[in-house]
Each structure stands twice: as structure tokens, then as C-alpha cells.
Design a protein around this motif. Structure first.
Motif, mmCIF file in Angstrom:
data_model
loop_
_atom_site.group_PDB
_atom_site.id
_atom_site.type_symbol
_atom_site.label_atom_id
_atom_site.label_comp_id
_atom_site.label_asym_id
_atom_site.label_seq_id
_atom_site.Cartn_x
_atom_site.Cartn_y
_atom_site.Cartn_z
ATOM 1 N N THR A 112 39.855 38.555 44.924
ATOM 2 C CA THR A 112 41.137 39.246 45.053
ATOM 3 C C THR A 112 42.259 38.255 44.777
ATOM 4 O O THR A 112 42.190 37.095 45.224
ATOM 5 C CB THR A 112 41.303 39.840 46.470
ATOM 6 N N GLN A 113 43.265 38.734 44.039
ATOM 7 C CA GLN A 113 44.402 37.884 43.692
ATOM 8 C C GLN A 113 45.258 37.686 44.933
ATOM 9 O O GLN A 113 45.687 38.642 45.573
ATOM 10 C CB GLN A 113 45.238 38.564 42.601
ATOM 11 N N ARG A 140 39.425 31.201 34.933
ATOM 12 C CA ARG A 140 39.905 31.663 33.632
ATOM 13 C C ARG A 140 39.276 32.996 33.264
ATOM 14 O O ARG A 140 39.939 33.896 32.724
ATOM 15 C CB ARG A 140 39.592 30.597 32.559
ATOM 16 N N LEU A 141 37.983 33.156 33.550
ATOM 17 C CA LEU A 141 37.312 34.413 33.244
ATOM 18 C C LEU A 141 37.880 35.541 34.087
ATOM 19 O O LEU A 141 38.091 36.668 33.603
ATOM 20 C CB LEU A 141 35.804 34.271 33.464
ATOM 21 N N ALA A 142 38.180 35.251 35.381
ATOM 22 C CA ALA A 142 38.720 36.286 36.272
ATOM 23 C C ALA A 142 40.101 36.730 35.817
ATOM 24 O O ALA A 142 40.421 37.924 35.826
ATOM 25 C CB ALA A 142 38.762 35.773 37.714
ATOM 26 N N ARG A 143 40.943 35.783 35.433
ATOM 27 C CA ARG A 143 42.279 36.140 34.969
ATOM 28 C C ARG A 143 42.195 36.979 33.704
ATOM 29 O O ARG A 143 42.983 37.909 33.510
ATOM 30 C CB ARG A 143 43.100 34.881 34.717
ATOM 31 N N PRO A 174 43.531 47.243 42.879
ATOM 32 C CA PRO A 174 44.447 46.403 42.102
ATOM 33 C C PRO A 174 44.339 44.936 42.507
ATOM 34 O O PRO A 174 44.216 44.599 43.681
ATOM 35 C CB PRO A 174 45.822 46.975 42.461
ATOM 36 N N GLY A 175 44.331 44.067 41.477
ATOM 37 C CA GLY A 175 44.281 42.627 41.709
ATOM 38 C C GLY A 175 42.919 42.112 42.074
ATOM 39 O O GLY A 175 42.794 40.955 42.496
#
Length: 544
Positions: A112-113, A140-143, A174-175
Motif C-alpha cells: 500500500t502506498q 520500481r515494479l510496484a510504481r 486505491p494505492g
């Protein structure tokens, strides 16, 4: 039979020496081109068939992998939904994650962001723990997953280990990002099994649109890179690439070897057909050559037969002419002698004045009777054909005697060049008659005057008597026929002088040669041995 064998051998040798005929060479070339073209076309068709089968089987592998990746996407969507609706029940996510785990080393998690970064809010398996903030390749993959719609895949490196990760953004609200990671070892080939979709293929799977070694996910062979078919396919938002090659001919060994089989059989058939055609053609040529040679032999035999027949007829005619000449000569000699005696008596009674018309007429009559007597002598000499009566003869004396018998006509100068005194064994009368014939012919060839040269030389046991004039000369046709009986170019005479001369010289074992140039003069050379050799019968007749 010997002639036929020789002709057959000649024709056979000619055929053996002859190279391959043009038509046979062209046929062999055409057949070779056809065979090679057929082999190349077959090889091209088989390569196309091989590539088509390879593409079909590679597409099947891609379909299987795509199905597996679709299942992974569905599992991430389900786990994300469970994590979003869990409401504090953490065990529900773990139970659901374990139910979709297919192999050891897999990890399922939800991030979660947060202001501090992407924090793990749910996890199961061998991966980051809940509450841990991810970084590096995972971050990087998650973003990228947060800003991409659909499944995102990538390789995550954590020290020496390498993991294949799939992520879906917004799966748990979301996020959030739902994850699945699996440990991989690209350098270790995966063995093929009977149930593997790639059981007959060597494949290399890349998480890239090109064969990048750093993006290699899995392979079934150590022989990398593969030079086979490249088959790209989509996995969510990423393009993956399968490079595949057959472990054995996919069309079968027989089909793979078919171009070589066609080439070998075609070459053998071309050589066999060329050999048969060439053999038949050479047999025909041999038969034609043999027939041609036999025709030549037959024509030669016919020509020889015709020549012999002409010679025989000529001999018979000459024999008849000889008999007639002998009879006519004997019958004319006595009347001519009587007429000559009568003219002598008339001349004795005509008085001493040599300028009277009577004297001139008598001189003319005597000259013409002498010419007739010479013709009769030639006829008798030709008809008689007797063997020489041998006796010692002084050559220079004989030449001088011959020149004194027939004085030169007005305007002709006679030159006698004597060599050493040589004695030959010959018939004096016959040799003198031969010289007289040559001298009188030389006089006749110089109607406007000239020089007659008679020379005598001795060379290596033989005597050469040359009679040369500066008269009209002869062309080639006349030179070829001057020794033929009854051939003459003169207005008077019957053409027997040179024929008798040649027969006399031949009877003495000598030769007569002639050189002549029109308008320059002629030269006759008599070559006689120093001692004539005669048949035994002739010597006996002389002794009697």
C-alpha cells in the motif's frame, strides 16, 4: 575378313577417342539441373514445413504460458479483493494465497502506498514481511503497476537471487499493488517431460521483446543463444519472447533426408540415361562410320578395277597397234628404200647445177622420205620391243656420233660438253636411237633457233646424259603425258619417240627425268648404270 576387322578396329578406335557428344552433354547438364532444382525445391518446401510446425508448436507453448499467466492475473485479482475486504481478518488472505500456490519459493503480498513508501500490508510465502517497506526493483515494479492497467511483470534481483514478479495495481483498493513472486534460476535448464508443451523443442523464454540474456526467464537447453524461431506474445502489459528450435527434425528424418535422396537417385538416373543415350548414339555412329569406311573401300576397289580394266584395254589396243605397226613398217620400208634409190639415180642424172628446180624438188622429196623412214623406224622399234644387246660403249663417242647423224637446222647452235671418258655396258643402237629422239625433239622445239646443249657427267657409278634446249618448253599437262604412246603436240609425227626412248632406258635399268618451263626450254636427263644387269635369257641370246 581381315579388311572388315581393320575397318571395325579403325571405327572403334575413332569412337573411343571421341569425347562425350554435345547432345549427350546437354542432356546430362539439363538432367543435372533438373535434379538439383528438384532437390533444392524439396529442401525449401521441407524447411517451410519444418518452420510451420515449429511455429505451431511454439504458439502452443505460448498459449500454455499465456494461460498460466492469465491464471496468475486472476489469482492476484482475487487476493487483492480478499485483502481489501478482509477487515482485520489476516488469516483469510494467507489461506487464499496458500490455495493458489503451485510451487515452493512463491510469495504473495499486497503493498500500500504510504508517505514512507510502499509498505507490505498482507503477505504469504517466502517474501517480504507485513509492515516492511519495499525498495529497489520491487519498488520500481510496484510504481509501474500503479500507473499501468493490467498485469505487469518483471525480474526482481535481491542480491544473488533472482525472482520473477507479477503485479497488479489497484487490486486491493486505491494505492495498492497485489504481488506474486517466484524464485527462478535461468542458467539451469528445465528438463522436458512427456507432458511438457515443449517436449520436442529447445526453448528460451525472455521477459523482453528481444533475446536479451539479462531478461532470460527459463530455458530447456544449455546451447544459448538459440538460432531458431522467435515468437513474441503479450503477457498483460509486457511483451515476452519465446525463441524455439526443434530437438530433432519435426517433419521426420525421412522428410529431412528427402532432398539428398532425390539428389542421389536423380544423379544416378541422369548418369544412367546419359550412358544409355550415348551408348546408342555411339553404336549408330560406329555403324555409320563402318558403312562409310566399307563404302570407301568398295569405291577404291571399283576405282582400282576400272583402272586395271582401262590398263588392260590399253595394253590390248597397244598390242594391236604394235602388230599393225610391225606389219605396216615392214611393208613400207622396202618401198621407201626403192624410192630413195630412184631419187638418188635421178639426182645423179640431173646434172651438176644444184640451183635447178629439179635439184630443189629432189631435196624436198628426199627430206620427206627421210621423215617417213624415221616414222617407220619408230613404229618398228615400238612394235619390236626387243631386249638390249649388251656391249661396251664409249659414252662421249656415242653422243658425238648421234649429233653427227642429225645435223642442226639453221639458227640452232649445238654445244657438247664431255665429262670423263666412261664406258658403259649397253645396246649401242638403242641408246643412239634414244639420243636421236631427244635431239630431234629439241630441234623441233626451237623453230626460231636456239642452243642445244648435250652434257655428259659421271656420278657414283652412273652416267648422266643431259639434252637441254632453249625452245618453247612444256606446261604441266604436256609433261605428264609425253611418255604416253601416240601422244604428241607436233604437227608431224605419231608420238612414239619419247615412249620408245623411255622403254629403252627402262630396259637398261636406268631412268629418264625431265624439267621444262614454258618459253624457257626443256631438259631431259638419261641416267644409266655403269654396268647394265640383264635377265639370264637375254645374256644367253647374246652369247648365241
Amino acid at each position: 575378313m581381315t579388311g572388315v576387322t581393320q575397318h571395325g578396329t579403325t571405327a572403334g578406335n575413332r569412337l573411343r577417342r571421341s569425347p562425350l557428344r554435345f547432345i549427350s552433354a546437354v542432356m546430362l547438364l539439363v538432367l543435372t539441373v533438373v535434379v538439383v532444382a528438384s532437390s533444392l525445391i524439396t529442401a525449401h518446401v521441407i524447411r517451410d514445413q519444418e518452420r510451420l510446425i515449429l511455429r505451431e508448436r511454439t504458439a502452443a507453448v505460448a498459449a500454455v504460458l499465456g494461460s498460466a499467466f492469465t491464471g496468475t492475473q486472476s489469482s492476484l485479482q482475487l487476493l487483492g479483493a480478499i485483502a481489501h475486504s478482509e477487515q482485520g481478518r489476516s488469516g483469510l488472505f494467507a489461506d487464499a494465497a496458500r490455495s493458489v500456490t503451485t510451487r515452493s519459493g512463491q510469495a504473495w503480498l499486497v503493498t500500500t502506498q504510504t508517505p514512507a513508501g510502499l509498505r507490505v500490508t498482507a503477505a504469504e510465502g517466502n517474501g517480504p514481511a507485513v509492515g516492511q517497506v519495499i525498495s529497489g526493483d520491487q519498488a520500481r515494479l510496484a510504481r509501474r503497476a500503479l500507473v499501468t492497467k493490467g498485469l505487469v511483470s518483471g525480474l526482481v534481483r535481491d542480491g544473488a537471487s533472482l525472482r520473477l514478479a507479477f503485479a497488479m495495481g489497484q487490486a486491493a483498493g486505491p494505492g495498492t499493488v497485489a504481488w506474486q513472486e517466484s524464485a527462478i534460476s535461468p542458467a539451469t535448464p528445465v528438463p522436458s517431460t512427456a507432458s511438457s508443451p515443449w517436449r520436442s523443442l529447445n526453448i528460451a523464454l525472455y521477459l523482453s521483446d528481444r533475446a536479451d540474456p539479462s531478461a532470460l526467464v527459463v530455458t530447456t537447453t544449455k546451447d544459448l543463444p538459440l538460432a531458431g524461431l522467435e515468437y513474441p506474445f503479450r503477457v498483460g502489459a509486457n511483451t515476452w519472447l519465446i525463441v524455439a528450435d526443434g530437438t530433432h527434425p519435426l517433419v521426420g528424418s525421412l522428410a529431412q533426408d528427402m532432398p539428398w535422396i532425390i539428389l542421389a537417385i536423380g544423379a544416378l538416373a541422369a548418369a544412367l540415361m546419359t550412358t544409355v543415350v550415348e551408348t546408342l548414339a555411339r553404336r549408330r555412329i560406329y555403324a555409320s562410320a563402318l558403312v562409310a569406311e566399307r563404302n570407301v573401300s568398295l569405291q577404291s576397289a571399283i576405282a582400282e578395277l576400272e583402272t586395271a580394266q582401262i590398263h588392260l584395254v590399253r595394253q590390248e589396243n597397244l598390242a594391236a597397234v604394235g602388230q599393225l605397226a610391225s606389219t605396216v613398217g615392214h611393208e613400207l620400208r622396202n618401198p621407201l628404200g626403192v624410192v630413195m634409190n630412184v631419187l638418188y639415180l635421178i639426182e645423179a642424172g640431173a646434172g651438176p647445177d644444184v640451183n635447178t628446180p629439179m635439184r630443189r624438188h629432189l631435196a624436198t622429196a628426199k627430206r620427206e622420205i627421210s621423215a617417213a623412214t624415221l616414222i617407220v623406224s619408230d613404229l618398228l622399234d615400238f612394235a619390236a620391243g626387243r631386249q638390249p644387246i649388251i656391249a661396251p660403249v664409249q659414252v662421249c663417242d656415242l653422243v658425238a656420233e648421234s649429233l653427227s647423224v642429225v645435223p642442226p637446222p639453221e639458227g640452232v647452235r649445238v654445244v657438247q660438253r664431255d665429262g670423263p671418258q666412261v664406258v658403259i655396258e649397253a645396246d649401242r643402237d638403242q641408246i643412239r636411237q634414244a639420243l636421236l629422239n631427244l635431239v630431234t625433239n629439241a630441234y623441233d622445239s626451237m623453230p626460231g633457233g636456239g642452243v642445244l646443249t648435250v652434257s655428259t657427267t659421271s656420278v657414283a657409278g652412273s652416267v648422266h646424259i643431259t639434252v637441254a634446249d632453249t625452245g618453247m618448253g612444256m606446261d604441266q599437262e604436256t609433261r605428264d603425258s609425253i611418255f604416253t604412246p601416240f601422244f604428241t603436240r607436233k604437227a608431224r609425227g605419231i608420238g612414239l619417240g619419247l615412249a620408245v626412248t623411255k622403254r629403252v632406258i627402262d630396259a637398261h635399268g636406268g631412268t629418264i627425268t625431265v624439267r621444262s618451263t614454258p618459253s624457257v626450254g626443256s631438259s631431259f636427263t638419261l641416267t644409266l648404270p655403269a654396268a647394265a644387269t640383264l635377265p639370264a635369257a637375254a645374256k644367253v641370246s647374246v652369247a648365241l
